[in-house]
Design a protein around this motif. Structure first.
Motif, PDB file in Angstrom:
ATOM      1  N   ASN A 176       2.200  -3.468   1.373  1.00 55.64           N
ATOM      2  CA  ASN A 176       1.202  -3.630   2.432  1.00 55.64           C
ATOM      3  C   ASN A 176       1.117  -2.391   3.318  1.00 55.64           C
ATOM      4  O   ASN A 176       0.042  -2.063   3.814  1.00 55.64           O
ATOM      5  CB  ASN A 176       1.527  -4.874   3.266  1.00 55.64           C
ATOM      6  CG  ASN A 176       1.264  -6.163   2.483  1.00 55.64           C
ATOM      7  OD1 ASN A 176       0.954  -6.132   1.301  1.00 55.64           O
ATOM      8  ND2 ASN A 176       1.387  -7.293   3.171  1.00 55.64           N
TER       9      ASN A 176
ATOM     10  N   ALA B 240       8.977  -9.288  -0.751  1.00 54.90           N
ATOM     11  CA  ALA B 240       8.740  -9.090   0.680  1.00 54.90           C
ATOM     12  C   ALA B 240       9.940  -8.429   1.345  1.00 54.90           C
ATOM     13  O   ALA B 240       9.801  -7.613   2.239  1.00 54.90           O
ATOM     14  CB  ALA B 240       8.445 -10.422   1.334  1.00 54.90           C
TER      15      ALA B 240
ATOM     16  N   GLU C 273       1.920  -8.400   9.185  1.00 54.69           N
ATOM     17  CA  GLU C 273       1.714  -8.550   7.731  1.00 54.69           C
ATOM     18  C   GLU C 273       1.629  -7.181   7.058  1.00 54.69           C
ATOM     19  O   GLU C 273       2.195  -6.967   5.994  1.00 54.69           O
ATOM     20  CB  GLU C 273       0.432  -9.340   7.427  1.00 54.69           C
ATOM     21  CG  GLU C 273       0.539 -10.834   7.668  1.00 54.69           C
ATOM     22  CD  GLU C 273       0.676 -11.171   9.148  1.00 54.69           C
ATOM     23  OE1 GLU C 273       0.094 -10.430   9.986  1.00 54.69           O
ATOM     24  OE2 GLU C 273       1.374 -12.141   9.476  1.00 54.69           O
TER      25      GLU C 273
ATOM     26  N   SER D 210       5.292  -5.301   7.168  1.00 55.11           N
ATOM     27  CA  SER D 210       6.560  -5.889   6.763  1.00 55.11           C
ATOM     28  C   SER D 210       6.817  -5.882   5.266  1.00 55.11           C
ATOM     29  O   SER D 210       7.791  -6.460   4.812  1.00 55.11           O
ATOM     30  CB  SER D 210       6.691  -7.307   7.338  1.00 55.11           C
ATOM     31  OG  SER D 210       5.566  -8.060   7.008  1.00 55.11           O
ATOM     32  N   ALA D 211       5.963  -5.257   4.484  1.00 51.78           N
ATOM     33  CA  ALA D 211       6.243  -5.120   3.048  1.00 51.78           C
ATOM     34  C   ALA D 211       5.783  -3.742   2.579  1.00 51.78           C
ATOM     35  O   ALA D 211       4.765  -3.234   3.048  1.00 51.78           O
ATOM     36  CB  ALA D 211       5.536  -6.219   2.258  1.00 51.78           C
TER      37      ALA D 211
ATOM     38  N   LYS E 293      -1.009  -0.051   1.400  1.00 51.86           N
ATOM     39  CA  LYS E 293      -2.423  -0.454   1.470  1.00 51.86           C
ATOM     40  C   LYS E 293      -3.038  -0.092   2.812  1.00 51.86           C
ATOM     41  O   LYS E 293      -4.151   0.439   2.868  1.00 51.86           O
ATOM     42  CB  LYS E 293      -2.554  -1.971   1.255  1.00 51.86           C
ATOM     43  CG  LYS E 293      -2.761  -2.356  -0.198  1.00 51.86           C
ATOM     44  CD  LYS E 293      -3.028  -3.861  -0.303  1.00 51.86           C
ATOM     45  CE  LYS E 293      -2.193  -4.483  -1.403  1.00 51.86           C
ATOM     46  NZ  LYS E 293      -1.795  -5.868  -1.130  1.00 51.86           N
TER      47      LYS E 293
HETATM   48  C1  LIG Z   1       1.010  -8.556   2.596  1.00 54.45           C
HETATM   49  O1  LIG Z   1      -0.382  -8.712   2.759  1.00 54.45           O
HETATM   50  C2  LIG Z   1      -0.928  -9.879   2.184  1.00 54.45           C
HETATM   51  C3  LIG Z   1      -2.416  -9.894   2.456  1.00 54.45           C
HETATM   52  O2  LIG Z   1      -3.005  -8.674   2.145  1.00 54.45           O
HETATM   53  C4  LIG Z   1      -0.289 -11.096   2.782  1.00 54.45           C
HETATM   54  O3  LIG Z   1      -0.771 -12.258   2.123  1.00 54.45           O
HETATM   55  C5  LIG Z   1       1.208 -11.024   2.638  1.00 54.45           C
HETATM   56  O4  LIG Z   1       1.825 -12.123   3.308  1.00 54.45           O
HETATM   57  C6  LIG Z   1       1.726  -9.720   3.233  1.00 54.45           C
HETATM   58  N1  LIG Z   1       3.152  -9.611   3.043  1.00 54.45           N
HETATM   59  C7  LIG Z   1       4.018  -9.838   4.035  1.00 54.45           C
HETATM   60  C8  LIG Z   1       5.459  -9.729   3.672  1.00 54.45           C
HETATM   61  O5  LIG Z   1       3.680 -10.095   5.163  1.00 54.45           O
END
Ligand SMILES: *[C@@H]1O[C@H](CO)[C@@H](O)[C@H](O)[C@H]1NC(C)=O
Ligand SMILES: *[C@@H]1O[C@H](CO)[C@@H](O)[C@H](O)[C@H]1NC(C)=O
Ligand SMILES: *[C@@H]1O[C@H](CO)[C@@H](O)[C@H](O)[C@H]1NC(C)=O
Ligand SMILES: *[C@@H]1O[C@H](CO)[C@@H](O)[C@H](O)[C@H]1NC(C)=O
Ligand SMILES: *[C@@H]1O[C@H](CO)[C@@H](O)[C@H](O)[C@H]1NC(C)=O
Ligand SMILES: *[C@@H]1O[C@H](CO)[C@@H](O)[C@H](O)[C@H]1NC(C)=O
Ligand SMILES: *[C@@H]1O[C@H](CO)[C@@H](O)[C@H](O)[C@H]1NC(C)=O
Length: 399
Positions: free
Chosen positions: A268, A81, A261, A264-265, A271
């Motif tokens: 993601n 993350a 969400e 922050s990664a 995606k």
């Molecule tokens: C990235 O997305 C997933 C769901 O698609 C979520 O569970 C996860 O917490 C997200 N990562 C962060 C760092 O928020």
């Protein structure tokens, strides 16, 4: 017995030699194929030369990369993350995973890049190489944009130590918030049009105060991921002359209402961009990566956030015969689109500040020759090698 095992077996060195030779021959023949239409910069070639000259450490490092491609070794790469890639190499004997048929090239490019990032990261941390990029922006307190700015702060932080994130602001609360989060913060040294930072002085200040190979202004709502790091890292080893003026830009992908969400990664962000992002027009340029040698002192005093400066800068660089590279195909730049929309710079007071300034200086400005589609050099990966290819552009792009 154990001493013997620690040495690199001779067959591995022979294998490496044969592998290098075949890559060389491949590159050599391929270079001729491309020679007529494009100048191709090849990165891997230089790597192999470096490795051949280098010590056993590098050789075993490269052997790992090669073994991975014949699947005798399973390399798992994941982005945490916090954006820190971790590498886990394990012998896959009993639990051999079948080589996946879907996009094996992408997988191994990702693995190779992750390994190179890990190596580069330790070199930056050891102080033997400079960070890749000083990445800066500017904003003031704006409650409507608080999530956008929060995500930008988190995202650019995740690119450390490859990137040095920096904010220019006179707003002390913004400066404090950013520096508490790990960014650098500086006052705006020169502003115009009611306090908007003048682009060139941000570059001048950044270059004077931070050491990196590249320097870039990006709008405060742009998110990147590891692809930016990979592209710059590969460019560093390419034959592009980085001691000369180079301007690197790319198209952005608009994503509406990016959530915390999603933003922050790295994975993601990828995606969200894949599932609901829209590649925006080549008229919009939201980040400008330049080398130290870019002649900022000669650049007009355009301000950020008001239209015309982006296309003018690309046009001007093309006209001045600087190296201009489009990295749209290898860099993801996500624009966090909010309800103020995709043409924010067109709504403000002083909306024509830049254009009015430029027409006083130049007789003719071909903004249309400053769109991304007019850039004749572009990055792309071919067989896991980043190349800067020359492409044909439309006649209307002439400067
Ligand atoms: C990235 O997305 C997933 C769901 O698609 C979520 O569970 C996860 O917490 C997200 N990562 C962060 C760092 O928020
Ligand atoms: C690496 O992978 C192995 C097996 O999958 C696991 O047991 C180990 O904990 C992993 N190590 C790290 C540092 O992730
Ligand atoms: C900006 O300028 C103010 C006033 O001169 C000063 O107090 C502050 O420390 C400066 N901020 C930074 C980040 O240099
Ligand atoms: C920030 O401060 C500098 C001087 O410290 C000044 O020239 C500039 O106009 C200020 N910018 C804003 C936006 O207030
Ligand atoms: C940048 O690096 C040079 C040496 O390579 C050093 O002299 C200089 O002080 C450094 N500048 C900054 C701002 O760190
Ligand atoms: C660039 O070349 C150096 C050796 O000159 C090597 O250590 C490094 O891993 C290479 N990096 C990339 C991204 O190819
Ligand atoms: C984004 O959020 C705004 C409200 O903040 C809403 O008006 C808009 O419809 C949303 N857009 C999308 C695509 O969900």
């Amino acid at each position: 017995m154990s001493a013997c095992q620690e040495k690199v077996p001779i067959w591995r060195i022979v294998l490496l030699f044969i592998a290098c030779l075949s890559v060389y021959m491949y590159l050599y023949t391929n270079a001729f194929d491309n020679m007529r239409t494009s100048s191709v910069y090849r990165v891997v070639e230089g790597d192999l030369q470096a490795v051949l000259k280098d010590k056993i450490g590098s050789i075993s490092y490269y052997l790992r990369l090669m073994e991975q491609s014949d699947n005798s070794l399973k390399i798992a790469v994941s982005s945490s993350a916090a954006g820190k890639p971790t590498i886990n190499t394990t012998r896959a004997s009993a639990v051999t995973t079948k080589p996946t048929t879907k996009a094996p090239t992408t997988q191994s490019l990702a693995s190779i890049s992750a390994l190179l990032r890990e190596k580069f990261k330790s070199e930056i941390e050891a102080g033997t190489v400079k960070p890749l990029l000083t990445l800066f922006t500017s904003w003031n307190e704006n409650s409507e944009k608080s999530l956008v700015h929060k995500l930008t702060v988190t995202n650019w932080n995740s690119l450390k130590p490859f990137i040095v994130p920096l904010i220019f602001t006179n707003d002390s609360s913004v400066a404090k918030e950013c520096s508490n989060s790990g960014w650098e913060a500086r006052n705006i040294s020169v502003a115009a049009a009611d306090g908007i930072p003048v682009l060139k002085y941000m570059y001048k200040d950044a270059i004077a105060n931070y050491n990196s190979t590249f320097y870039a202004y990006a709008n405060g709502d742009i998110l990147f991921n590891e692809k930016l790091v990979n592209t710059l890292m590969f460019l560093l080893n390419s034959t592009v002359d980085l001691s000369s003026p180079v301007l690197i830009v790319g198209r952005r992908t608009n994503v509406d209402n990016v959530t915390y969400e999603e933003g922050s990664a790295w994975d993601n962000i990828t995606k969200a961009a894949r599932s609901r992002g829209k590649l925006f027009t080549g008229w919009a340029e939201d980040y400008f990566i330049t080398t130290r040698g870019y002649p900022w002192k000669d650049i007009a005093e355009v301000v950020i956030g008001r239209r015309a400066y982006d296309n003018w800068l690309v046009y001007h660089s093309r006209k001045s015969k600087f190296t201009v590279i489009d990295v749209s195909m290898t860099v993801l730049a996500v624009h966090q689109t909010t309800k103020s929309g995709n043409f924010e710079g067109h709504q403000h007071p002083n909306r024509d500040y830049n254009h009015n300034l430029l027409v006083k200086m130049y007789k003719r400005i071909k903004y249309n020759a400053g769109v991304i589609e007019c850039i004749d050099k572009a990055t792309e990966y071919e067989h896991n090698v980043l190349q800067v290819k020359t492409r044909k552009v439309h006649n209307s792009c002439s400067v």
